[in-house]
Design a protein around this motif. Structure first.
Motif, PDB file in Angstrom:
ATOM      1  N   LYS A 195       0.859  -1.192   0.000  1.00 28.00           N
ATOM      2  CA  LYS A 195       0.000   0.000   0.000  1.00 28.00           C
ATOM      3  C   LYS A 195       0.898   1.246   0.000  1.00 28.00           C
ATOM      4  O   LYS A 195       1.079   1.901   1.023  1.00 28.00           O
ATOM      5  N   PHE A 196       1.423   1.551  -1.155  1.00 24.54           N
ATOM      6  CA  PHE A 196       2.444   2.584  -1.261  1.00 24.54           C
ATOM      7  C   PHE A 196       1.916   3.989  -0.975  1.00 24.54           C
ATOM      8  O   PHE A 196       2.591   4.790  -0.341  1.00 24.54           O
ATOM      9  N   PHE A 197       0.718   4.290  -1.453  1.00 24.71           N
ATOM     10  CA  PHE A 197       0.168   5.617  -1.210  1.00 24.71           C
ATOM     11  C   PHE A 197      -0.179   5.809   0.266  1.00 24.71           C
ATOM     12  O   PHE A 197       0.013   6.895   0.819  1.00 24.71           O
ATOM     13  N   ASP A 198      -0.668   4.755   0.921  1.00 24.83           N
ATOM     14  CA  ASP A 198      -0.939   4.832   2.363  1.00 24.83           C
ATOM     15  C   ASP A 198       0.366   5.021   3.136  1.00 24.83           C
ATOM     16  O   ASP A 198       0.419   5.770   4.117  1.00 24.83           O
ATOM     17  N   ALA A 199       1.406   4.340   2.687  1.00 24.88           N
ATOM     18  CA  ALA A 199       2.711   4.488   3.339  1.00 24.88           C
ATOM     19  C   ALA A 199       3.197   5.933   3.219  1.00 24.88           C
ATOM     20  O   ALA A 199       3.663   6.520   4.194  1.00 24.88           O
ATOM     21  N   GLU A 200       3.053   6.489   2.029  1.00 22.01           N
ATOM     22  CA  GLU A 200       3.466   7.875   1.843  1.00 22.01           C
ATOM     23  C   GLU A 200       2.654   8.817   2.740  1.00 22.01           C
ATOM     24  O   GLU A 200       3.202   9.730   3.356  1.00 22.01           O
ATOM     25  N   ARG A 201       1.366   8.579   2.839  1.00 27.92           N
ATOM     26  CA  ARG A 201       0.505   9.398   3.695  1.00 27.92           C
ATOM     27  C   ARG A 201       0.974   9.337   5.142  1.00 27.92           C
ATOM     28  O   ARG A 201       1.043  10.358   5.835  1.00 27.92           O
ATOM     29  N   ASN A 202       1.336   8.156   5.611  1.00 26.44           N
ATOM     30  CA  ASN A 202       1.818   8.016   6.985  1.00 26.44           C
ATOM     31  C   ASN A 202       3.164   8.688   7.190  1.00 26.44           C
ATOM     32  O   ASN A 202       3.419   9.278   8.243  1.00 26.44           O
ATOM     33  N   LEU A 203       4.032   8.623   6.205  1.00 28.48           N
ATOM     34  CA  LEU A 203       5.325   9.306   6.325  1.00 28.48           C
ATOM     35  C   LEU A 203       5.166  10.826   6.331  1.00 28.48           C
ATOM     36  O   LEU A 203       5.848  11.522   7.083  1.00 28.48           O
ATOM     37  N   ILE A 204       4.251  11.310   5.534  1.00 28.82           N
ATOM     38  CA  ILE A 204       3.976  12.757   5.542  1.00 28.82           C
ATOM     39  C   ILE A 204       3.418  13.172   6.895  1.00 28.82           C
ATOM     40  O   ILE A 204       3.819  14.196   7.456  1.00 28.82           O
ATOM     41  N   ALA A 205       2.532  12.356   7.457  1.00 24.58           N
ATOM     42  CA  ALA A 205       1.974  12.654   8.779  1.00 24.58           C
ATOM     43  C   ALA A 205       3.057  12.589   9.851  1.00 24.58           C
ATOM     44  O   ALA A 205       3.070  13.411  10.778  1.00 24.58           O
ATOM     45  N   ALA A 206       3.973  11.637   9.740  1.00 26.86           N
ATOM     46  CA  ALA A 206       5.077  11.533  10.707  1.00 26.86           C
ATOM     47  C   ALA A 206       5.950  12.773  10.643  1.00 26.86           C
ATOM     48  O   ALA A 206       6.331  13.336  11.675  1.00 26.86           O
ATOM     49  N   ARG A 207       6.254  13.198   9.445  1.00 28.90           N
ATOM     50  CA  ARG A 207       7.084  14.397   9.275  1.00 28.90           C
ATOM     51  C   ARG A 207       6.381  15.627   9.833  1.00 28.90           C
ATOM     52  O   ARG A 207       6.986  16.436  10.532  1.00 28.90           O
ATOM     53  N   ALA A 208       5.108  15.760   9.555  1.00 36.41           N
ATOM     54  CA  ALA A 208       4.344  16.905  10.060  1.00 36.41           C
ATOM     55  C   ALA A 208       4.304  16.905  11.585  1.00 36.41           C
ATOM     56  O   ALA A 208       4.467  17.952  12.219  1.00 36.41           O
ATOM     57  N   SER A 209       4.132  15.736  12.176  1.00 31.81           N
ATOM     58  CA  SER A 209       4.127  15.635  13.645  1.00 31.81           C
ATOM     59  C   SER A 209       5.465  16.034  14.216  1.00 31.81           C
ATOM     60  O   SER A 209       5.542  16.747  15.212  1.00 31.81           O
ATOM     61  N   TYR A 210       6.524  15.579  13.577  1.00 29.98           N
ATOM     62  CA  TYR A 210       7.870  15.905  14.035  1.00 29.98           C
ATOM     63  C   TYR A 210       8.116  17.409  13.958  1.00 29.98           C
ATOM     64  O   TYR A 210       8.624  18.015  14.895  1.00 29.98           O
ATOM     65  N   ILE A 211       7.728  18.005  12.856  1.00 30.95           N
ATOM     66  CA  ILE A 211       7.924  19.447  12.688  1.00 30.95           C
ATOM     67  C   ILE A 211       7.092  20.216  13.705  1.00 30.95           C
ATOM     68  O   ILE A 211       7.576  21.169  14.324  1.00 30.95           O
ATOM     69  N   ASN A 212       5.857  19.800  13.905  1.00 31.61           N
ATOM     70  CA  ASN A 212       4.982  20.484  14.874  1.00 31.61           C
ATOM     71  C   ASN A 212       5.487  20.344  16.293  1.00 31.61           C
ATOM     72  O   ASN A 212       5.320  21.247  17.107  1.00 31.61           O
TER      73      ASN A 212
END
Length: 168
Positions: A146-163
């Motif tokens: 599920k590559f698009f779901d994986a990308e979505r989770n990585l984007i969310a991880a990055r956003a959480s880290y930045i926040n």
């Protein structure tokens, strides 16, 4: 976070040498040994901590993770049962975002995708902004194709880290 695990172990060994009944030294040392992949040593240290503090539920959780890493799911389940029984609630296990995230990574390493997915789901239910849970979710998604779901989770991880950095 220099990840100087050997230095940290030496410091905890010093602390334990100065006070053999220290409330956390053996537990923290066990976590470091587990991080090194020295699971048998970690088990011994968690048990030493439990001799000092028999109701230390975190040590039972650490034992569970060490047993799982060794492939001993029966002993893992028994350790988790003991942690749960100390607190009298299954939420002691299911509500621990750190435990669930670590379980997910261990299950992934053993190619047990169903269990990894369940652990990730539990972690994200507790704290959907926890970056490591999102990274674990991405790994599960990748393993399931599920590559698009994986990308979505990585984007969310990055956003959480930045926040998190902005909140400091």
């Amino acid at each position: 976070m220099g990840l100087r695990l050997d230095d940290a172990i030496a410091e905890y060994q010093l602390a334990a040498g100065l006070d053999a009944t220290d409330n956390r030294a053996y537990y923290e040392m066990a976590n470091l040994y587990r991080a090194h992949g020295a699971y048998a040593e970690a088990v011994n240290l968690y048990n030493k901590q439990l001799e000092i503090a028999p109701k230390h539920s975190s040590s039972y959780k650490g034992l569970a993770l060490a047993y799982l890493a060794q492939g001993d799911e029966e002993r893992m389940a028994a350790a988790l049962d003991q942690a749960r029984d100390l607190r009298g609630s299954i939420e002691e296990i299911t509500g621990d975002v750190y435990l669930q995230t670590q379980l997910a990574f261990y299950y992934l390493a053993q190619n047990k995708l169903k269990q990894a997915q369940q652990a990730v789901a539990a972690a994200l239910l507790v704290e959907p902004r926890y970056s490591w849970a999102r990274i674990a979710a991405a790994e599960v998604d990748l393993a399931n194709g599920k590559f698009f779901d994986a990308e979505r989770n990585l984007i969310a991880a990055r956003a959480s880290y930045i926040n998190q950095g902005k909140a400091m």
